[in-house]
Design a protein around this motif. Structure first.
Motif, mmCIF file in Angstrom:
data_model
loop_
_atom_site.group_PDB
_atom_site.id
_atom_site.type_symbol
_atom_site.label_atom_id
_atom_site.label_comp_id
_atom_site.label_asym_id
_atom_site.label_seq_id
_atom_site.Cartn_x
_atom_site.Cartn_y
_atom_site.Cartn_z
ATOM 1 N N ASP A 25 1.426 6.163 3.531
ATOM 2 C CA ASP A 25 2.511 6.242 4.504
ATOM 3 C C ASP A 25 3.800 6.730 3.848
ATOM 4 N N ILE A 26 4.120 6.204 2.675
ATOM 5 C CA ILE A 26 5.316 6.637 1.942
ATOM 6 C C ILE A 26 5.229 8.132 1.635
ATOM 7 N N CYS A 27 4.087 8.576 1.149
ATOM 8 C CA CYS A 27 3.917 9.994 0.809
ATOM 9 C C CYS A 27 4.034 10.878 2.039
ATOM 10 N N ARG A 28 3.390 10.485 3.100
ATOM 11 C CA ARG A 28 3.413 11.303 4.326
ATOM 12 C C ARG A 28 4.819 11.421 4.905
ATOM 13 N N ARG A 29 5.634 10.391 4.749
ATOM 14 C CA ARG A 29 7.012 10.433 5.248
ATOM 15 C C ARG A 29 7.943 11.194 4.316
ATOM 16 N N SER A 30 7.565 11.320 3.053
ATOM 17 C CA SER A 30 8.477 11.846 2.042
ATOM 18 C C SER A 30 8.248 13.303 1.674
ATOM 19 N N ILE A 31 7.118 13.865 2.064
ATOM 20 C CA ILE A 31 6.815 15.233 1.641
ATOM 21 C C ILE A 31 6.588 16.139 2.851
ATOM 22 N N THR A 32 6.652 17.425 2.600
ATOM 23 C CA THR A 32 6.532 18.407 3.676
ATOM 24 C C THR A 32 5.087 18.809 3.962
ATOM 25 N N VAL A 33 4.151 18.374 3.136
ATOM 26 C CA VAL A 33 2.742 18.693 3.353
ATOM 27 C C VAL A 33 2.272 17.952 4.601
ATOM 28 N N THR A 34 1.528 18.646 5.453
ATOM 29 C CA THR A 34 1.151 18.041 6.724
ATOM 30 C C THR A 34 0.035 17.021 6.597
ATOM 31 N N GLU A 35 -0.909 17.238 5.704
ATOM 32 C CA GLU A 35 -2.013 16.296 5.565
ATOM 33 C C GLU A 35 -2.147 15.856 4.112
ATOM 34 N N VAL A 36 -2.215 14.556 3.920
ATOM 35 C CA VAL A 36 -2.396 13.986 2.590
ATOM 36 C C VAL A 36 -3.467 12.913 2.704
#
Length: 104
Positions: A25-36
């Motif tokens: 969740d932290i990564c998905r909110r913090s980066i511009t990549v759409t899928e992680v």
């Protein structure tokens, strides 16, 4: 239906623990990549150093002093970061951490 059989690609790895879910969740909110996914290498996704700094800062809110920006060089995926944090590693004050005034 099997996603891999129907699309020819393997499904993205899902979080296997609450910690992985939090980090994802932290990564998905913090980066511009759409899928992680938890097993994606953040560097392979093209995550910028400023984005890593934001991720590191937010993780530090939950695990103070447990993760440094340089740790992303060794723990490059959400799964790797979760395993590192779950292991309970505590930094030695001599490793560049600021001195603890309560030790004087």
């Amino acid at each position: 239906r099997d996603l891999e059989a129907s699309t020819g690609t393997a499904p993205k790895s899902q979080a296997r623990s609450e910690l992985e879910l939090l980090l994802l969740d932290i990564c998905r909110r913090s980066i511009t990549v759409t899928e992680v996914s938890v097993d994606d290498d953040l560097f392979d996704l093209g995550v910028a150093s400023l984005e890593l700094a934001v991720i590191c800062e937010e993780i530090d809110d939950y695990f103070p002093g447990r993760l440094e920006l340089s740790d992303f060089l060794e723990y490059t995926s959400v799964a790797d970061l979760a395993a590192f944090l779950d292991a309970g590693t505590v930094r030695d004050p001599g490793d560049g951490a600021p001195p603890d005034p309560s030790r004087d």
